[in-house]
Design a protein around this motif. Structure first.
Motif, mmCIF file in Angstrom:
data_model
loop_
_atom_site.group_PDB
_atom_site.id
_atom_site.type_symbol
_atom_site.label_atom_id
_atom_site.label_comp_id
_atom_site.label_asym_id
_atom_site.label_seq_id
_atom_site.Cartn_x
_atom_site.Cartn_y
_atom_site.Cartn_z
ATOM 1 N N GLY A 191 98.695 -38.687 -38.100
ATOM 2 C CA GLY A 191 99.903 -38.266 -38.813
ATOM 3 C C GLY A 191 100.479 -36.988 -38.226
ATOM 4 N N LEU A 192 99.589 -36.059 -37.867
ATOM 5 C CA LEU A 192 100.033 -34.800 -37.263
ATOM 6 C C LEU A 192 100.667 -35.055 -35.904
ATOM 7 N N THR A 193 100.092 -35.947 -35.130
ATOM 8 C CA THR A 193 100.644 -36.295 -33.820
ATOM 9 C C THR A 193 102.037 -36.905 -33.963
ATOM 10 N N LYS A 194 102.201 -37.774 -34.971
ATOM 11 C CA LYS A 194 103.508 -38.392 -35.215
ATOM 12 C C LYS A 194 104.526 -37.331 -35.632
ATOM 13 N N LEU A 195 104.114 -36.432 -36.513
ATOM 14 C CA LEU A 195 104.991 -35.358 -36.965
ATOM 15 C C LEU A 195 105.419 -34.483 -35.786
ATOM 16 N N LEU A 196 104.474 -34.138 -34.932
ATOM 17 C CA LEU A 196 104.791 -33.315 -33.767
ATOM 18 C C LEU A 196 105.748 -34.032 -32.819
ATOM 19 N N TYR A 206 98.886 -24.216 -36.705
ATOM 20 C CA TYR A 206 97.560 -24.468 -37.271
ATOM 21 C C TYR A 206 96.631 -23.341 -36.850
ATOM 22 N N TYR A 207 96.062 -22.660 -37.837
ATOM 23 C CA TYR A 207 95.126 -21.562 -37.601
ATOM 24 C C TYR A 207 93.730 -22.046 -37.972
ATOM 25 N N ARG A 208 92.876 -22.152 -36.987
ATOM 26 C CA ARG A 208 91.526 -22.694 -37.171
ATOM 27 C C ARG A 208 90.652 -21.757 -38.008
ATOM 28 N N ASN A 211 100.983 -23.140 -28.194
ATOM 29 C CA ASN A 211 99.671 -23.162 -28.874
ATOM 30 C C ASN A 211 99.765 -23.392 -30.385
ATOM 31 N N ILE A 212 100.675 -24.237 -30.825
ATOM 32 C CA ILE A 212 100.852 -24.402 -32.271
ATOM 33 C C ILE A 212 99.657 -25.069 -32.946
ATOM 34 N N LEU A 213 98.860 -25.823 -32.204
ATOM 35 C CA LEU A 213 97.681 -26.451 -32.815
ATOM 36 C C LEU A 213 96.419 -25.613 -32.645
ATOM 37 N N ASP A 214 96.550 -24.486 -31.997
ATOM 38 C CA ASP A 214 95.464 -23.511 -31.870
ATOM 39 C C ASP A 214 96.122 -22.140 -31.857
ATOM 40 N N ALA A 215 96.782 -21.834 -32.969
ATOM 41 C CA ALA A 215 97.693 -20.695 -33.030
ATOM 42 C C ALA A 215 97.030 -19.356 -32.752
ATOM 43 N N ILE A 275 96.142 -23.532 -42.520
ATOM 44 C CA ILE A 275 95.043 -22.597 -42.330
ATOM 45 C C ILE A 275 93.753 -23.304 -42.689
ATOM 46 N N ASP A 276 92.844 -23.370 -41.743
ATOM 47 C CA ASP A 276 91.533 -23.974 -41.980
ATOM 48 C C ASP A 276 90.583 -22.865 -42.370
#
Length: 186
Positions: A5-10, A33-35, A62-66, A184-185
């Motif tokens: 779903g995240l991949t589709k949104l991106l 996304y903040y790990r 780096n939005i998926l590893d902000a 935020i994870d």
């Protein structure tokens, strides 16, 4: 939100962005996304990058590893502060603030501490500083590295996300009002 779903949104966001590359006045949505394992120890010293240009789409790096690299945050903030200082001098108005920096400072004050000011030292090798105004009125300056890990990481997260919104939407008076998704994870 699943990875699929995240991949589709991106992919949808990327399509939207690419269609609006030439429209510099269009709002640019941000996702970051903040790990859970993010740990900011310090932001490296800033060298003179006063003439560096920041593309609004660089806010999507780096939005998926902000939190993988806060260099972009530090560089952008440093350059914007220099631009603000030049504008203060030009206008001869010591109270002038760039709208985006004002909004970021308000976000920091609201979320982190109402009596804190973030700035770069005027030293030859600039360092990110935090100035706290104590209840007594006394001011204390601390290096970013002197803050507790919790404050340091929360400050970095707030500043980075606010910077992404401001960098992506330089045409907005309040870029923090742009559409965004913050994950935020913990």
């Amino acid at each position: 939100l699943s990875f699929k779903g995240l991949t589709k949104l991106l992919a949808e966001l990327e399509s939207k962005f690419l269609n609006q590359l030439d429209n510099k006045k269009s709002d640019l949505s941000i996702i970051a996304y903040y790990r859970g394992d993010r740990h900011l120890n310090n932001i490296d010293d800033i060298e003179d990058i006063s003439n560096k240009y920041f593309n609004r789409f660089d806010a999507l790096n780096n939005i998926l590893d902000a939190t993988s690299d806060f260099t972009d945050l530090a560089n952008w903030f440093f350059v914007r502060e220099l631009q603000e200082l030049r504008e203060v001098k030009k206008r001869r108005d010591i109270n002038f603030e760039l709208p985006d920096l004002k909004q970021i400072r308000n976000a920091i004050s609201t979320i982190i501490a109402p009596n804190a000011r973030i700035y770069f030292s005027g030293a030859t090798s600039a360092k990110l500083m935090v100035e706290w105004t104590m209840e007594t009125g006394e001011k204390r300056e601390l290096l970013l590295s002197q803050l507790s890990a919790g404050y340091r990481n929360m400050l970095a997260l707030v500043m980075d996300f606010a910077r992404r919104l401001a960098q992506a939407n330089p045409h907005m008076e309040n870029p923090l009002a742009a559409e965004a998704i913050l994950m935020i994870d913990e």
